[in-house]
Scaffold this motif. Structure first.
Motif, PDB file in Angstrom:
ATOM      1  N   ILE A  33       0.857  -1.203   0.000  1.00  0.00           N
ATOM      2  CA  ILE A  33       0.000   0.000   0.000  1.00  0.00           C
ATOM      3  C   ILE A  33       0.886   1.243   0.000  1.00  0.00           C
ATOM      4  O   ILE A  33       0.661   2.196  -0.755  1.00  0.00           O
ATOM      5  N   MET A  34       1.939   1.230   0.832  1.00  0.00           N
ATOM      6  CA  MET A  34       2.822   2.405   0.892  1.00  0.00           C
ATOM      7  C   MET A  34       3.569   2.638  -0.416  1.00  0.00           C
ATOM      8  O   MET A  34       3.758   3.782  -0.832  1.00  0.00           O
ATOM      9  N   ALA A  35       3.998   1.548  -1.053  1.00  0.00           N
ATOM     10  CA  ALA A  35       4.726   1.684  -2.326  1.00  0.00           C
ATOM     11  C   ALA A  35       3.804   2.276  -3.405  1.00  0.00           C
ATOM     12  O   ALA A  35       4.213   3.142  -4.184  1.00  0.00           O
ATOM     13  N   LEU A  36       2.553   1.813  -3.421  1.00  0.00           N
ATOM     14  CA  LEU A  36       1.587   2.335  -4.403  1.00  0.00           C
ATOM     15  C   LEU A  36       1.223   3.786  -4.090  1.00  0.00           C
ATOM     16  O   LEU A  36       1.123   4.627  -4.993  1.00  0.00           O
ATOM     17  N   ALA A  37       1.027   4.074  -2.805  1.00  0.00           N
ATOM     18  CA  ALA A  37       0.640   5.436  -2.408  1.00  0.00           C
ATOM     19  C   ALA A  37       1.758   6.427  -2.740  1.00  0.00           C
ATOM     20  O   ALA A  37       1.486   7.572  -3.123  1.00  0.00           O
ATOM     21  N   ALA A  38       3.013   5.986  -2.628  1.00  0.00           N
ATOM     22  CA  ALA A  38       4.146   6.867  -2.962  1.00  0.00           C
ATOM     23  C   ALA A  38       4.140   7.180  -4.458  1.00  0.00           C
ATOM     24  O   ALA A  38       4.350   8.325  -4.866  1.00  0.00           O
ATOM     25  N   ARG A  39       3.878   6.153  -5.270  1.00  0.00           N
ATOM     26  CA  ARG A  39       3.819   6.379  -6.726  1.00  0.00           C
ATOM     27  C   ARG A  39       2.649   7.304  -7.082  1.00  0.00           C
ATOM     28  O   ARG A  39       2.806   8.282  -7.819  1.00  0.00           O
ATOM     29  N   ASP A  40       1.466   7.008  -6.524  1.00  0.00           N
ATOM     30  CA  ASP A  40       0.288   7.812  -6.855  1.00  0.00           C
ATOM     31  C   ASP A  40       0.476   9.268  -6.407  1.00  0.00           C
ATOM     32  O   ASP A  40       0.065  10.198  -7.105  1.00  0.00           O
ATOM     33  N   SER A  41       1.106   9.451  -5.261  1.00  0.00           N
ATOM     34  CA  SER A  41       1.358  10.808  -4.751  1.00  0.00           C
ATOM     35  C   SER A  41       2.252  11.586  -5.708  1.00  0.00           C
ATOM     36  O   SER A  41       2.040  12.784  -5.950  1.00  0.00           O
ATOM     37  N   THR A  42       3.243  10.898  -6.243  1.00  0.00           N
ATOM     38  CA  THR A  42       4.156  11.542  -7.194  1.00  0.00           C
ATOM     39  C   THR A  42       3.382  11.967  -8.450  1.00  0.00           C
ATOM     40  O   THR A  42       3.521  13.095  -8.933  1.00  0.00           O
ATOM     41  N   PHE A  56       0.100  12.479  -8.776  1.00  0.00           N
ATOM     42  CA  PHE A  56      -0.913  13.515  -8.525  1.00  0.00           C
ATOM     43  C   PHE A  56      -0.321  14.905  -8.368  1.00  0.00           C
ATOM     44  O   PHE A  56      -1.023  15.898  -8.500  1.00  0.00           O
ATOM     45  N   THR A  57       0.979  14.981  -8.050  1.00  0.00           N
ATOM     46  CA  THR A  57       1.592  16.306  -7.933  1.00  0.00           C
ATOM     47  C   THR A  57       2.354  16.692  -9.209  1.00  0.00           C
ATOM     48  O   THR A  57       3.078  17.684  -9.230  1.00  0.00           O
ATOM     49  N   GLY A  58       2.198  15.892 -10.257  1.00  0.00           N
ATOM     50  CA  GLY A  58       2.776  16.266 -11.551  1.00  0.00           C
ATOM     51  C   GLY A  58       4.040  15.525 -11.916  1.00  0.00           C
ATOM     52  O   GLY A  58       4.667  15.817 -12.942  1.00  0.00           O
ATOM     53  N   GLY A  59       4.434  14.554 -11.083  1.00  0.00           N
ATOM     54  CA  GLY A  59       5.670  13.816 -11.342  1.00  0.00           C
ATOM     55  C   GLY A  59       5.465  12.629 -12.258  1.00  0.00           C
ATOM     56  O   GLY A  59       4.367  12.432 -12.797  1.00  0.00           O
ATOM     57  N   PRO A  60       6.514  11.841 -12.438  1.00  0.00           N
ATOM     58  CA  PRO A  60       6.452  10.694 -13.347  1.00  0.00           C
ATOM     59  C   PRO A  60       5.672   9.527 -12.756  1.00  0.00           C
ATOM     60  O   PRO A  60       5.461   9.465 -11.547  1.00  0.00           O
ATOM     61  N   SER A  61       5.267   8.606 -13.629  1.00  0.00           N
ATOM     62  CA  SER A  61       4.614   7.400 -13.164  1.00  0.00           C
ATOM     63  C   SER A  61       5.522   6.199 -13.430  1.00  0.00           C
ATOM     64  O   SER A  61       6.462   6.294 -14.220  1.00  0.00           O
ATOM     65  N   TRP A  62       5.268   5.109 -12.751  1.00  0.00           N
ATOM     66  CA  TRP A  62       6.011   3.872 -13.010  1.00  0.00           C
ATOM     67  C   TRP A  62       5.164   2.707 -12.525  1.00  0.00           C
ATOM     68  O   TRP A  62       4.224   2.899 -11.748  1.00  0.00           O
TER      69      TRP A  62
END
Ligand code: HEM
Length: 333
Positions: free
Chosen positions: A130-139, A141-147
């Motif tokens: 959950i934390m790994a996914l939330a870190a990606r989604d947070s990135t 949602f603030t305009g950063g890259p996805s992976w």
């Protein structure tokens, strides 16, 4: 004919990849893969995303807090959700450590995600994933890259206060100490510079950088690598004593947007933390990387995504090691 046979063979082998990954994970070989919940909880990623979206819409800073939580988890015994455990019995929570106390946040959002997932697919999705996914989604949602996030981590049965105090870099550590702490986790100087770009979003408290603003005797600057006028703005709300918890943007230029302005700030001596500024003042390799990321946002994004996957792979518990917690704050009894 030969071509179609080849195609069939390749296609069949590819179809087996998730099964192979599943077997490797079950054996506890530490292999994570993005499709881990595709059969057991197909809606998992969507549920995490929607709750992170809601939390970030309510408070922009939450994206930064969730991103940092994953980092502070992974650097202590690996990405195993040890940071989420509350103190209980002989277990002392990592939330009490110097880097986390009065600072780490986002635990309620993780709780909300976990309880939504337990309703849809009980005892399936780990708190660490959950934390790994939330870190990606947070990135994102603030305009950063996805992976794509490799998944299949399990949750720890304990925590390590000393690990949290010693392994997580401190803002006043030397460049060499910080790099050594990264290397001990299998990360290199490229990861260090790219991941420091997380400080493109979020806040830091006055206590985390005050020593840069004053010396023992008066108001003169002990840290010559800090822009003078930026320093005097900071002093206005970060006095010599008091105001310890006052908050400052880590990236004054675009505080809630994930972008490369953090690196541009460093090049104009406007990094907030000492650990940020030393990336350009203490090492030629990191200076060149900062220049590269400041010049080309795309290169920063590409490397950030790679380094996040690398960080997320630090010593995961797989197979039958650890457990899938029911509540992220406590081990199953
Ligand atoms: C390189 C060594 C690093 C040091 C010394 C460091 C130190 C810090 C400090 C002191 C703060 C402010 C804490 C406070 O005052 O409450 C902070 C905030 C933050 N850090 Fe780092 N950090 C480092 C690397 C990282 C990495 C690798 C990530 C993520 C992958 C990260 C993500 C963040 C974020 C997003 C915030 C803002 C959190 C919020 O607003 O709630 N940092 N960091």
């Amino acid at each position: 004919m030969v071509k179609s046979i080849n195609f069939f063979v390749v296609w069949s082998l590819l179809a087996l990849v998730p099964d192979l990954c599943f077997s490797l994970n079950t054996l506890g070989t530490g292999y994570l893969y993005p499709q881990f919940y595709d059969r057991s909880c197909p809606r998992a990623q969507q549920i995490v995303k929607s709750i992170v979206a809601k939390a970030v819409a309510k408070e922009a800073r939450m994206a930064a807090s969730l991103l940092r939580l994953h980092f502070h988890d992974c650097f202590v015994k690996g990405c195993d959700a040890s940071i989420l455990l509350d103190s209980a019995g002989s277990l002392v929570s990592e939330k009490r450590s110097n880097p986390n106390r009065n600072s780490a946040r986002g635990f309620e959002v993780i709780d909300e995600i976990k309880s939504a997932l337990e309703k849809v697919c009980p005892h399936t999705v780990s708190c660490a994933d959950i934390m790994a996914l939330a870190a990606r989604d947070s990135t994102v949602f603030t305009g950063g890259p996805s992976w794509e996030v490799p998944l299949g981590r399990r949750d720890s049965l304990g925590a390590s206060l000393s690990g949290s105090n010693n392994n997580i870099p401190a803002p006043n550590n030397t460049f060499q100490t910080i790099l050594t702490k990264f290397k001990l986790k299998g990360l290199d100087i490229v990861d260090l510079v790219a991941l420091s770009g997380s400080h493109s979003i979020g806040n830091a408290r006055c206590v985390s950088f005050r020593q840069r603003l004053y010396n023992q005797t008066g108001n003169s600057l002990p840290d010559p690598t800090l822009d003078q006028s930026y320093a005097s703005q900071l002093r206005a709300r970060c006095p010599k004593s008091g105001g310890d918890q006052n908050l400052f943007f880590l990236d004054f230029a675009t505080p809630t947007k994930f972008d490369n302005s953090y690196f541009k700030n460093l090049l104009s001596s406007k990094g907030l933390l000492s650990s940020d500024q030393i990336l350009v003042t203490k090492n030629q390799v990191s200076l060149e990387l900062v220049k590269k990321y400041a010049a080309i946002n795309e290169l920063f994004f590409e490397q950030f995504a790679k380094s996040m996957v690398k960080m997320g792979n630090i010593s995961p518990l797989t197979g039958s090691r650890g457990e899938i917690r029911k509540h992220c704050r406590k081990i199953n009894s």
